[in-house]
Write a protein that holds these residues in place. Structure first.
Motif, PDB file in Angstrom:
ATOM      1  N   SER A  62       2.726   7.103   6.145  1.00 19.23           N
ATOM      2  CA  SER A  62       2.734   7.820   4.794  1.00 19.23           C
ATOM      3  C   SER A  62       1.367   8.587   4.440  1.00 19.23           C
ATOM      4  CB  SER A  62       3.132   6.670   3.752  1.00 19.23           C
ATOM      5  OG  SER A  62       2.078   5.826   3.458  1.00 19.23           O
ATOM      6  N   LEU A  63       0.481   8.067   5.433  1.00 24.55           N
ATOM      7  CA  LEU A  63      -0.963   9.064   5.564  1.00 24.55           C
ATOM      8  C   LEU A  63      -0.711  10.458   5.852  1.00 24.55           C
ATOM      9  CD1 LEU A  63      -3.458   6.328   6.886  1.00 24.55           C
ATOM     10  CD2 LEU A  63      -3.275   7.153   4.562  1.00 24.55           C
ATOM     11  N   PHE A  64       0.163  10.381   6.976  1.00 22.44           N
ATOM     12  CA  PHE A  64       0.448  11.680   7.734  1.00 22.44           C
ATOM     13  C   PHE A  64       1.673  12.502   7.219  1.00 22.44           C
ATOM     14  CE2 PHE A  64      -2.137   9.078  10.379  1.00 22.44           C
ATOM     15  CZ  PHE A  64      -3.468   9.822  10.316  1.00 22.44           C
ATOM     16  N   ARG A  65       2.567  11.712   7.165  1.00 28.33           N
ATOM     17  CA  ARG A  65       4.116  12.190   6.875  1.00 28.33           C
ATOM     18  C   ARG A  65       4.829  11.677   5.707  1.00 28.33           C
ATOM     19  NH1 ARG A  65       4.802  16.514  10.329  1.00 28.33           N
ATOM     20  NH2 ARG A  65       4.164  15.927  12.513  1.00 28.33           N
ATOM     21  N   PRO A  66       4.136  11.677   4.616  1.00 32.63           N
ATOM     22  CA  PRO A  66       4.629  10.983   3.321  1.00 32.63           C
ATOM     23  C   PRO A  66       6.271  11.246   2.879  1.00 32.63           C
ATOM     24  CG  PRO A  66       2.877  12.624   2.676  1.00 32.63           C
ATOM     25  CD  PRO A  66       3.332  12.553   4.124  1.00 32.63           C
ATOM     26  N   GLY A  67       6.657  12.563   3.338  1.00 32.33           N
ATOM     27  CA  GLY A  67       8.021  13.267   3.073  1.00 32.33           C
ATOM     28  C   GLY A  67       8.925  12.260   3.971  1.00 32.33           C
ATOM     29  N   ALA A  68       8.568  12.095   5.082  1.00 34.47           N
ATOM     30  CA  ALA A  68       9.567  11.201   5.997  1.00 34.47           C
ATOM     31  C   ALA A  68       9.584   9.857   5.701  1.00 34.47           C
ATOM     32  CB  ALA A  68       9.029  11.463   7.429  1.00 34.47           C
ATOM     33  N   VAL A  69       8.645   9.172   5.227  1.00 33.12           N
ATOM     34  CA  VAL A  69       8.595   7.825   4.595  1.00 33.12           C
ATOM     35  C   VAL A  69       9.373   7.798   3.402  1.00 33.12           C
ATOM     36  CG1 VAL A  69       7.348   5.763   4.214  1.00 33.12           C
ATOM     37  CG2 VAL A  69       6.578   7.257   5.948  1.00 33.12           C
ATOM     38  N   ARG A  70       9.321   8.825   2.306  1.00 37.64           N
ATOM     39  CA  ARG A  70      10.096   8.851   1.411  1.00 37.64           C
ATOM     40  C   ARG A  70      11.452   8.940   1.449  1.00 37.64           C
ATOM     41  NH1 ARG A  70       5.514  12.752  -0.991  1.00 37.64           N
ATOM     42  NH2 ARG A  70       4.184  11.071  -1.877  1.00 37.64           N
ATOM     43  N   ARG A  71      11.752   9.674   2.603  1.00 39.33           N
ATOM     44  CA  ARG A  71      13.152   9.833   2.891  1.00 39.33           C
ATOM     45  C   ARG A  71      13.936   8.454   3.320  1.00 39.33           C
ATOM     46  NH1 ARG A  71      11.395  14.750   4.367  1.00 39.33           N
ATOM     47  NH2 ARG A  71      11.116  14.355   6.451  1.00 39.33           N
ATOM     48  N   GLU A  72      12.970   7.854   3.972  1.00 36.95           N
ATOM     49  CA  GLU A  72      13.754   6.527   4.611  1.00 36.95           C
ATOM     50  C   GLU A  72      13.626   5.323   3.552  1.00 36.95           C
ATOM     51  OE1 GLU A  72      12.554   4.626   8.488  1.00 36.95           O
ATOM     52  OE2 GLU A  72      11.676   6.544   8.541  1.00 36.95           O
TER      53      GLU A  72
END
Length: 147
Positions: A62-72
Motif C-alpha cells: 500500500s506504500l507503492f500501490r495503494p489503488g491495487a491494495v484497495r481493489r483487493e
C-alpha cells in the motif's frame, strides 16, 4: 560486470539481512506491527483473514500501490511517508513466514524495485542504473571539471 554483480548481490543482501538465524527467532519475539488507523487491512488481520506476515506485505504494497491494495481489500488508508520505514521493517522481520510467491513480491519491495505482483515499475522509478546512461552527461576523469 559490476552491474551484474550488484543485481545479484543487492537482493541477496536483503534476504540475508531479513532472515535472522533460527535460534534468534526462538529467543527474541517479533516487534509489534506498526500502528495505523483502522482500515480494511487492520480489520482483515483482526478477523484472521490475514496472517501478520501477509498483513505486513499488503501494508508495504500500500506504500507503492495503494489503488491495487484497495481493489483487493476495500478501504485501505495510504500510510504516511513517515511510516514507510517501520512498515518495511514489519515486512522484513516477517519475511520468513510468507509463501514462496509472496516472498518474491516482498523481495521486490524490500529491494526497492517496485515490481509488485508482476506490474511494471512506476514511471521514473527504475532499478539503479537501468536506462539512465542515455540521459546522463559524459563521465570525466577524476580531478577534471567540465566547461
Amino acid at each position: 560486470m559490476i552491474k551484474k554483480l550488484a543485481a545479484v548481490c543487492i537482493p541477496l543482501a536483503c534476504v540475508l539481512v531479513v532472515a535472522p538465524s533460527a535460534g534468534a527467532a526462538r529467543t527474541k519475539p517479533l516487534p509489534a506491527l506498526t500502528p495505523v488507523r483502522t482500515d480494511a487491512l487492520t480489520r482483515a488481520l483482526a478477523r484472521g483473514q490475514l496472517t501478520e506476515a501477509q498483513y505486513a506485505l499488503e501494508r508495504a504494497r500500500s506504500l507503492f500501490r495503494p489503488g491495487a491494495v484497495r481493489r483487493e481489500f476495500g478501504d485501505v488508508a495510504k500510510p504516511s511517508p513517515h511510516d514507510a520505514t517501520p512498515i518495511l521493517r514489519d515486512l522484513a522481520v516477517r519475511f520468513r513466514f510468507l509463501s514462496p510467491a509472496d516472498r518474491a513480491v516482498a523481495r521486490g519491495i524490500l529491494a526497492n524495485r517496485q515490481h509488485v505482483r508482476g506490474r511494471a515499475p512506476l514511471p521514473g522509478n527504475r532499478p539503479h542504473g537501468v536506462g539512465l546512461r542515455q540521459h546522463a552527461p559524459p563521465l570525466l576523469p577524476l580531478g577534471r571539471k567540465s566547461g
